[in-house]
Write an enzyme that holds these catalytic residues in place. Structure first.
Site, PDB file in Angstrom:
ATOM      1  N   GLU A   1      20.697  -5.971 -73.058  1.00 17.61           N
ATOM      2  CA  GLU A   1      19.874  -4.651 -72.654  1.00 17.61           C
ATOM      3  C   GLU A   1      18.580  -4.326 -72.687  1.00 17.61           C
ATOM      4  OE1 GLU A   1      22.263  -0.458 -70.732  1.00 17.61           O
ATOM      5  OE2 GLU A   1      21.302  -0.662 -72.583  1.00 17.61           O
TER       6      GLU A   1
ATOM      7  N   GLU B   1      27.328  -2.995 -65.994  1.00 21.37           N
ATOM      8  CA  GLU B   1      28.273  -1.956 -66.124  1.00 21.37           C
ATOM      9  C   GLU B   1      27.991  -0.683 -65.726  1.00 21.37           C
ATOM     10  OE1 GLU B   1      26.530  -0.262 -70.127  1.00 21.37           O
ATOM     11  OE2 GLU B   1      27.238  -2.128 -71.315  1.00 21.37           O
TER      12      GLU B   1
END
Length: 780
Positions: free
Chosen positions: A183, A260
């Site tokens: 991320e 995710e």
């Protein structure tokens, strides 16, 4: 014998074997609009599990549950700080034997995705980065500008690859993908850094497997990373079409994958227990399956952040509880939930050629209750201090070679006939202050505390400051999070300020041997202390220890550190795996910094107890407090479009201020009394986003903290799936709604960006707004 041999061959030929079990070299690549496994289209259905959050004895049962739920892949993080707890000393054995975990995945016919970081987040202490990096005072992380970080992370990746590179699918193993960093778009946009990490992963030995990175739909385009696929992360109830809309414009030929898909959320101390409903979760999952979009369920099974490993978010500082149940399909104790069966029922309709649902395995251990364990021995902290270290100046615990736990700072203060203010810059994270052994107050970083009143003293007095670290920040720029006291301690009598010097420093680590070797006596201590008891079992099983009558601290059972407890909730219980118990005599040690009950016993229950305890209110509004905007002219006002995604508002000219107020005048639905905002950013004069490390919410007219964790600080927590929402249950009021933020400094700004909620709900989406900016505080 010949007949037996022929029979064996026949049975082998007739037994279906998943391709993940085959030891022959294979291939896995990102093809045009789809992933290809051995040349054939393959939809990844991954379940995220963390080997460190599951007792090794339970690893296989959790893997088998994921397969029974319909998953074909297990996704794992590697935690650098778990494997290198002391600089240069690596441990990949026992509970840390990640290669054994991956081989178990392959044994059970499943593939594996490995995410080695070096940064991983995961609500894990410092996002997986090792604490000893913090001994470098000018440390920079996730940056090529810091040689220590880059060289140390490279060394870790090399060690990890030694264990796992042989298990790449191209070598006959089951690892089909390896992730580069994590991320990163939330953190920065340095393509050179990301390219360097990618190259280090390749050079370490992951030189055959498909690489990928994961980001959000709102930031994946901030940087480029060649030779790696891209996945997007988002939560339950997301609009799938909107999530991938821009992605398909940028990468029209790329396979789609949700790196995710958040099945639930994590709990934070003093905040409501987080849940995500099946109905909101299952709809978006079905949408992805219909579109043949690969995904990973984060988490399929959360487990427990045993020991000191739970992390924190900031700003504002919000430590994560030790339970990582996550409201996942498989609960903390490894039991299938209604969410599990809903997913299994859905997945059976989307199995690929040659696939079948796995059988649901039996439970590894029975859930049992424990009769109350009575504590009859204790060891008072002030009678059991280790040898001190001397320091002229206050320093954080890392500078005393301590990674986790508690630390005691001691010095002397001069006499004074008047009250004085003790100002600590900064407490990380919770402190109890004593004068001549008497407790006089507490400071809690969660509520921005830093000051205690010292009563008059007729003679020199001993000052003790006991500080507990409740988890390093694992997300965002506040990740450089040293523990203890970070800068200085001052004493003020109103006329002069004295910086306190000449400290004795006592390290109180978390390892079992330290707790075991205290001097226990058959008498109950007062104040901070260790408590020890023995209990006998005729049978073992999983249980939840009820700590609701205790204060704040840690628990060890038979040498295993169960993690942190704190009676402010939401968790009042701690998961104790049955595999760590034994028939016959067992030992339990509790360290409690804040014991206030005389009922010193602990019972075991068969389920978690969730309850918000004392000191739990984190509302940003005092009783009767009202914001007075009369006579204040908004800097800008207008109407948002009813669209998803970030919205940018620019001022006519650059303005200077420190405090801003955002006011929602109404929602798009005229009957909707709510207001909601996912994220808000301030744009500086040069167009960059203002840092939020100093931001504090001074006021919010309404916040939902009963049904959900939706307080106003969520507008700058960089977690797009967690939002500010006004009260929808207790204390619900109508428009206008507003919040006020102190940015910490006077800054020049040219505008702001705002992100509405990203799920399928439209509740509270702001239509008309006003934005106020001031160099002085607003009136209340």
């Amino acid at each position: 014998m010949k007949l037996l041999f022929i029979t064996a061959l026949f049975l082998m030929a007739c037994t279906p074997v998943s391709t993940a079990q085959v030891q022959q070299p294979g291939t896995f690549v990102a093809g045009k609009n789809e992933f290809l496994l051995n040349g054939k289209p393959f939809v990844v259905r991954a379940a995220e599990l963390h080997y460190s959050r599951i007792p090794a004895a339970y690893w296989e049962q959790r893997i088998q549950l994921c397969k029974a739920m319909g998953m074909n892949t297990i996704c794992i993080y590697l935690f650098w700080n778990l494997h290198e707890q002391q600089q240069g000393v690596f441990d990949f054995s026992g509970q840390q034997d990640v290669a054994a975990f991956v081989r178990l995945i392959q044994k059970n016919g499943m593939y594996c995705i490995v995410r080695p970081g070096p940064y991983v987040c995961a609500e894990w202490d410092m996002g997986g980065l090792p604490w000893w990096l913090l001994k470098k005072k000018d440390l920079q992380v996730r940056s090529i500008k810091d040689e220590l970080f880059m060289e140390s992370s490279k060394r870790f990746l090399n060690k990890a690859a030694e264990k796992l590179a042989p298990l790449q699918v191209q070598n006959g193993g089951n690892i089909i993908m390896v992730q580069v960093e994590n991320e990163y778009g939330v953190w920065g946009n340095d393509s050179v850094y990301m390219g360097t990490i990618r190259n280090n992963i390749r050079a370490a030995g992951f030189n055959k497997v498909q690489l990928f990175r994961c980001d959000w739909s709102s930031n994946f385009y901030k940087y480029k990373l060649d030779s790696a696929a891209t996945a997007l992360n988002f939560g339950a109830g997301s609009n799938i079409e909107n999530q991938f809309k821009k992605f398909k414009e940028v990468y029209p030929d790329a396979p789609l994958m949700c790196g995710e898909y958040w099945t639930g959320w994590f709990d934070q101390w003093g905040r409501p227990h987080e849940t995500r409903g099946i109905n909101t979760f299952i709809g978006s999952l079905k949408d992805m399956l219909d579109r043949k979009i690969s995904f990973s369920l984060y988490m399929a099974h959360g487990g427990t952040s045993f020991g000191p490993w739970s992390g924190a978010n900031a700003p504002s500082y919000a430590p994560t509880v030790s339970s990582y149940d996550y409201d996942a399909p498989i609960n903390e104790a490894g039991r299938a939930t209604d969410k599990f069966f809903a997913i299994r029922e859905l997945i059976k309709n989307y199995l690929q050629e040659g696939e079948s649902l796995g059988n649901i395995p039996g439970e590894p251990s029975e859930l049992i209750s424990l009769a109350p364990i009575q504590f009859m021995q204790s060891a008072a902290l002030f009678s059991n201090l280790p040898a001190p270290k001397k320091s002229a100046d206050i320093q954080p615990m890392e500078m005393f070679d301590q990674g986790w736990g508690r630390i005691l700072y001691r010095t002397n203060i001069s006499p004074s006939p008047v009250k004085r203010r003790l100002v600590i810059t900064e407490v990380h994270d919770w402190a109890s202050i004593f004068v001549n052994g008497k407790a006089i107050g507490k400071i809690d970083r969660r509520i921005d505390g830093n000051t205690i009143e010292i009563p008059p003293q007729s003679a020199n007095a001993q000052l003790d400051i006991l500080v507990e670290a409740t988890g390093r920040v694992n997300y965002g720029k506040a990740i450089i999070d040293r523990k203890g006291i970070t800068e200085k301690v001052e004493l003020s009598d109103g006329e002069s300020i004295t910086v306190l010097k000449n400290w004795l420093v006592y390290n109180l680590p978390v390892n079992y041997a330290f707790q075991k070797n205290r001097k226990y006596i058959d008498k109950m201590a007062k104040g901070p202390a260790w408590y020890k008891a023995a209990f006998t079992l005729v049978k073992t099983g999983d249980t939840y220890l009820n700590l609701s009558k205790w204060g704040k601290g840690m628990v060890w059972v038979n040498g295993y550190n169960l993690g942190r407890f704190w009676n402010i909730g939401p968790t009042q219980t701690m998961f104790l795996p049955g595999c760590w118990l034994k028939k016959g005599l067992n030992e339990i040690i509790v360290f409690d910094l804040d014991q206030q009950s005389e009922s010193l016993s602990i019972a075991g229950t068969t389920s978690h107890i969730y309850k918000i305890g004392r000191d739990s209110s984190l509302l940003h509004r005092r009783a009767g407090q009202l914001l007075d905007l009369s006579g204040v002219k908004p800097l800008v006002e207008g109407t948002f479009q009813p669209l998803s995604g970030w919205k940018e508002i620019f001022f006519p000219v650059v303005e200077k201020g420190r405090y801003f107020c955002f006011e929602a005048l109404n929602a798009f639905d005229a009957k909707d009394q709510l207001a909601s905002v996912a994220e808000m950013e301030i744009l500086l004069e040069d167009g960059t986003v203002a840092p939020t490390l100093k931001w504090k919410v001074l006021y919010a007219d309404s916040e939902e903290i009963t049904a959900s964790n939706s307080s106003a600080d969520k507008v700058f927590d960089m977690q797009e799936s967690v939002i500010w929402q006004t009260a929808s249950t207790i204390g619900k009021t109508g428009h206008p709604h507003n919040f006020v933020i102190d940015m910490g400094d006077q800054i020049k700004i040219k505008g702001f960006r705002i992100l509405p909620r990203g799920d399928k709900s439209k509740a509270g989406m702001v239509k008309d707004y006003r934005f106020y900016l001031s160099s002085t505080p607003f009136k209340f």
